[in-house]
Design an enzyme around this catalytic site. Structure first.
Site, PDB file in Angstrom:
ATOM      1  N   ARG A  96       2.061  -8.109 -12.937  1.00  0.00           N
ATOM      2  CA  ARG A  96       1.206  -6.965 -12.628  1.00  0.00           C
ATOM      3  C   ARG A  96       1.575  -5.707 -13.422  1.00  0.00           C
ATOM      4  O   ARG A  96       1.428  -4.592 -12.933  1.00  0.00           O
ATOM      5  CB  ARG A  96       1.233  -6.667 -11.123  1.00  0.00           C
ATOM      6  CG  ARG A  96       0.771  -7.829 -10.254  1.00  0.00           C
ATOM      7  CD  ARG A  96      -0.661  -8.227 -10.559  1.00  0.00           C
ATOM      8  NE  ARG A  96      -1.057  -9.401  -9.803  1.00  0.00           N
ATOM      9  CZ  ARG A  96      -1.019 -10.652 -10.263  1.00  0.00           C
ATOM     10  NH1 ARG A  96      -0.609 -10.884 -11.501  1.00  0.00           N
ATOM     11  NH2 ARG A  96      -1.392 -11.664  -9.518  1.00  0.00           N
ATOM     12  N   SER A 105      -5.008  -5.959  -3.218  1.00  0.00           N
ATOM     13  CA  SER A 105      -3.609  -5.861  -2.788  1.00  0.00           C
ATOM     14  C   SER A 105      -3.060  -4.460  -3.044  1.00  0.00           C
ATOM     15  O   SER A 105      -3.156  -3.937  -4.158  1.00  0.00           O
ATOM     16  CB  SER A 105      -2.757  -6.883  -3.532  1.00  0.00           C
ATOM     17  OG  SER A 105      -3.159  -8.195  -3.223  1.00  0.00           O
ATOM     18  N   GLU A 159       1.028  -1.666  -5.952  1.00  0.00           N
ATOM     19  CA  GLU A 159       0.270  -2.222  -7.071  1.00  0.00           C
ATOM     20  C   GLU A 159      -0.890  -1.285  -7.389  1.00  0.00           C
ATOM     21  O   GLU A 159      -1.346  -1.172  -8.517  1.00  0.00           O
ATOM     22  CB  GLU A 159      -0.248  -3.616  -6.691  1.00  0.00           C
ATOM     23  CG  GLU A 159      -0.992  -4.340  -7.772  1.00  0.00           C
ATOM     24  CD  GLU A 159      -1.345  -5.759  -7.385  1.00  0.00           C
ATOM     25  OE1 GLU A 159      -2.427  -6.221  -7.797  1.00  0.00           O
ATOM     26  OE2 GLU A 159      -0.568  -6.408  -6.661  1.00  0.00           O
TER      27      GLU A 159
END
Length: 314
Positions: A188, A236, A306
């Protein structure tokens, strides 16, 4: 908000409007353009449809030292209720394009422009019998955003097939090309800066039966509908720690459905936070901070977001 920055922004607005005209907008509600659909305005916003326009924008950004925010699909962003004190840049729809180049009977190179939506690319490729990008059908972001975050899911991620990226670099005021290795793609994350705009990305993919690929796409969509919430969220919120998934951790600490005013942890998935219609971005942020605090106190795990947070004091 530094008074000096506000003064520079006022001069910047005049110059940018003079050079680019009607594509420059003041006080645009960019929070409404995110998937959270909450948050405030950008002091200045503009689209672009050519490298020449980016060169003009880049030159003025450098001259007046203005913060820049690149807004794609707004699917991984939370804009504060106070908004963004700077320039927000959005790609024009005319830039959306997908090209394929057959290498041999097994291999095909696919080049997609930065503003293209990942689900659109995934479905179009599957229809053409091109495999390796089906995972992206469930990611509500853009090709450019997928590079920035090394987006992934369902057993794959961007870095698995990416070959190279063409980007516009604001610091150098020109187009650059980077390979997958040069982008340092990790879980990520990448080394792509906030002032680098992905113009296009090239992936090495393979051929397969369109019927099989359509079935794969349908299964992914079905799974996401059954396991992840819809509504106003940005997917998320937290990066998964090594020890346990963030969703499981939040569930174990009985934080599912926990609410702070207009923001609530999803009853369906602990790593999703929902915003109410006409809700507050600051409520979402306060809930994020509360979860991080509780998790740290009870487990010693420091959750990392995130989600990209814009305009908050951190």
């Amino acid at each position: 908000m530094a008074l000096e920055l506000v003064d520079r922004l006022e001069k910047f607005k005049v110059e940018l409007k003079a050079q680019l005209g009607s594509i420059v907008v003041f006080d645009l509600n960019i929070g409404a353009k995110t998937t959270y659909r909450v948050g405030g305005n950008a002091m200045v916003s503009t689209t672009f449809s050519s490298v020449g326009q980016l060169e003009v924008i880049s030159g003025l950004v450098s001259e007046f030292d203005i913060p820049v925010l690149i807004l794609g699909a707004g699917s991984n962003l939370l804009i504060s209720d106070r908004g963004f004190v700077g320039l927000c840049i959005v790609g024009d729809d005319t830039l959306k394009d997908l090209r394929t180049e057959k290498i041999d009977d097994d291999t095909v190179l696919v080049t997609a422009t930065g503003p293209m939506a990942l689900p659109t690319v995934a479905r179009q490729l599957a229809k053409e019998g091109i495999s390796g990008f089906e995972w992206a059908v469930g990611i509500p972001g853009t090709v450019g955003g997928s590079i920035k975050t090394n987006a992934g899911g369902h057993g794959s991620q961007t870095s698995n097939t990416l070959l190279k990226v063409e980007m516009f670099d604001f610091k150098k005021n020109k187009l650059l090309s980077k390979t997958e290795e040069q982008l340092e793609l990790k879980y990520r994350s990448s080394n792509l800066r906030d002032d680098q705009i992905v113009m296009n990305a090239t992936h090495r993919l393979s051929y397969a039966d369109p019927i099989v690929l359509k079935n794969n796409i349908d299964q992914i969509v079905k799974w996401r509908r059954e396991n992840q919430p819809g509504g106003q969220n940005a997917g998320s919120v937290f990066v998964n720690p090594k020890e346990i998934s963030a969703g499981q951790l939040i569930d174990q600490l009985n934080l599912k459905s926990y609410r702070i005013r207009t923001a609530q942890v999803s009853p369906k998935h602990g790593n999703f936070i929902q915003a109410d219609k006409n809700g507050s971005a600051d409520d979402v942020y306060e809930l994020i901070c509360h979860i991080k605090k509780i998790v740290a106190e009870r487990t010693g795990i420091e959750l990392q977001t995130e989600l990209k947070l814009i305009g908050f004091n951190r």
